[in-house]
Design a protein around this motif. Structure first.
Motif, PDB file in Angstrom:
ATOM      1  N   ASP A 123      14.521 -26.754   1.122  1.00  0.00           N
ATOM      2  CA  ASP A 123      15.364 -27.871   1.567  1.00  0.00           C
ATOM      3  C   ASP A 123      16.557 -28.071   0.642  1.00  0.00           C
ATOM      4  N   LYS A 124      16.288 -28.027  -0.669  1.00  0.00           N
ATOM      5  CA  LYS A 124      17.346 -28.267  -1.654  1.00  0.00           C
ATOM      6  C   LYS A 124      18.359 -27.122  -1.662  1.00  0.00           C
ATOM      7  N   THR A 125      17.855 -25.891  -1.665  1.00  0.00           N
ATOM      8  CA  THR A 125      18.770 -24.757  -1.765  1.00  0.00           C
ATOM      9  C   THR A 125      19.603 -24.581  -0.498  1.00  0.00           C
ATOM     10  N   GLU A 126      19.088 -25.038   0.642  1.00  0.00           N
ATOM     11  CA  GLU A 126      19.841 -24.894   1.895  1.00  0.00           C
ATOM     12  C   GLU A 126      21.150 -25.690   1.835  1.00  0.00           C
ATOM     13  N   ASN A 127      21.134 -26.794   1.077  1.00  0.00           N
ATOM     14  CA  ASN A 127      22.322 -27.646   0.981  1.00  0.00           C
ATOM     15  C   ASN A 127      23.166 -27.372  -0.259  1.00  0.00           C
ATOM     16  N   ASP A 128      22.779 -26.375  -1.035  1.00  0.00           N
ATOM     17  CA  ASP A 128      23.514 -26.050  -2.258  1.00  0.00           C
ATOM     18  C   ASP A 128      24.832 -25.346  -1.885  1.00  0.00           C
ATOM     19  N   PRO A 129      25.978 -25.876  -2.323  1.00  0.00           N
ATOM     20  CA  PRO A 129      27.255 -25.225  -1.984  1.00  0.00           C
ATOM     21  C   PRO A 129      27.392 -23.835  -2.593  1.00  0.00           C
ATOM     22  N   ASN A 130      26.563 -23.540  -3.599  1.00  0.00           N
ATOM     23  CA  ASN A 130      26.591 -22.211  -4.208  1.00  0.00           C
ATOM     24  C   ASN A 130      25.309 -21.443  -3.932  1.00  0.00           C
ATOM     25  N   ASN A 131      24.725 -21.638  -2.741  1.00  0.00           N
ATOM     26  CA  ASN A 131      23.592 -20.780  -2.401  1.00  0.00           C
ATOM     27  C   ASN A 131      24.122 -19.419  -1.944  1.00  0.00           C
ATOM     28  N   TRP A 132      23.228 -18.478  -1.757  1.00  0.00           N
ATOM     29  CA  TRP A 132      23.654 -17.122  -1.423  1.00  0.00           C
ATOM     30  C   TRP A 132      24.513 -17.091  -0.153  1.00  0.00           C
ATOM     31  N   ALA A 133      24.072 -17.812   0.870  1.00  0.00           N
ATOM     32  CA  ALA A 133      24.787 -17.769   2.154  1.00  0.00           C
ATOM     33  C   ALA A 133      26.226 -18.262   2.003  1.00  0.00           C
TER      34      ALA A 133
END
Length: 315
Positions: free
Chosen positions: A295-305
């Motif tokens: 949940d947290k990483t999905e909203n991270d502006p610097n996630n892989w995607a």
């Protein structure tokens, strides 16, 4: 010609590595030469002797100490926690094999929670072509909805092509020629990607499009949703359900057959007998905790995607 095989271990994992090594030696071809390296930072002399004693005429056991300076940029921070649970530098050692051993253009890496059930030289002889490495799709997570969502939405990868890094056939020459480790370090230091499976996510991202997907029998993992592979070449007791902590684990008979041939058998049997239901419940909860990162990483502006929308991360 020698077949180079690498493990990365910490001292407390020696007994499981010994069971794996014993199975590897047992299935080695007597006409082939093998050298097994244990990458480590803290392996005691006693445990080095224990592992060395499992060598044979054509399976040589060696030890390589990982220099602190080499891995200094990889720090004990939550983004680098194994299974979102704890930090262990050893999960990253495999990435440095091509640089540390320039004499090899190709190498095999396997985790210590494995059993080798076939001649591992068969893996080494697979033609990698221009691929960076060969590996198997991670079958342990295909039925875990949260993990599938993480791979799709956070990593922006195809879950059916997402490989497990517990067994790698590495194109070491390509790693060096294309400066894999420099690229990895650059991404690590700039973004500190918050990963569920740190080293594994980096390998999947950097290697995207250049991973040779191998027969699943070479990374058979216990799975409560599927029938066991009839003739597994390598068994990997991935995630939390280890046969030395849980009874009834798929493929457990292969582990105990090899364990009985080592000095650690009674210690491992005692570990299983003394592992409590409360500890098993905690292990199961760790899986949920690991997946809570999604949940947290999905909203991270610097996630892989999101980063991949701005720049190329694959080699």
């Amino acid at each position: 010609m020698t077949v180079p095989i690498f493990y990365s271990i910490s001292d407390d994992f020696t007994k499981y590595a010994a069971v794996s090594l014993n199975s590897l030696v047992k299935h080695a071809n007597p006409a082939t030469d093998y050298t097994v390296y244990f990458l480590n930072q803290d392996l005691s002399d006693e445990h080095q002797n224990d592992l060395h004693n499992l060598s044979s005429k054509n399976v040589h056991v060696k030890f390589a100490h990982i220099d602190d300076k080499l891995v200094k940029p990889i720090q004990n921070r939550k983004e680098n926690f194994l299974r979102a649970d704890f930090f262990t530098m050893s999960i990253f050692y495999r990435l440095f094999i091509p640089e540390l051993f320039p004499q090899y253009d190709k190498a095999i890496y396997i985790d210590s929670d494995t059993i080798v059930n076939d001649n591992i030289a068969k893996l080494y002889n697979i033609d990698l072509g221009n691929n960076l490495f060969g590996a198997c799709t991670d079958s342990s997570i295909q039925y875990v909805a949260k993990m599938v969502k993480y791979i799709k939405d956070v990593l922006a990868l195809d879950p059916k092509k997402y490989i497990n890094s517990g067994m790698l056939v590495m194109n070491a020459k390509a790693f060096r020629n294309e400066h894999f480790i420099d690229h990895f370090m650059d991404l690590l230091e700039r973004y500190h990607f918050d990963c569920i499976a740190p080293d594994q996510d980096y390998l999947n991202e950097i290697g995207e499009g250049r991973i040779l997907h191998l027969d699943p029998r070479w990374d058979a993992m216990p799975n409560e949703n599927t029938e066991p592979i009839a003739d597994p070449g390598l068994i990997h007791y991935n995630l939390f359900f280890k046969p030395w902590h849980f009874k009834g684990v798929q493929y457990e008979e292969y582990f105990w057959t090899s364990a009985k041939e080592t000095k650690f058998y009674s210690e491992l049997q005692s570990e299983l007998d003394n592992y409590t239901d409360d500890e098993r419940a905690v292990d199961r909860q760790k899986l949920d905790y690991m997946l809570s990162k999604e949940d947290k990483t999905e909203n991270d502006p610097n996630n892989w995607a999101r980063v991949k929308e701005r720049e190329a991360v694959k080699l």
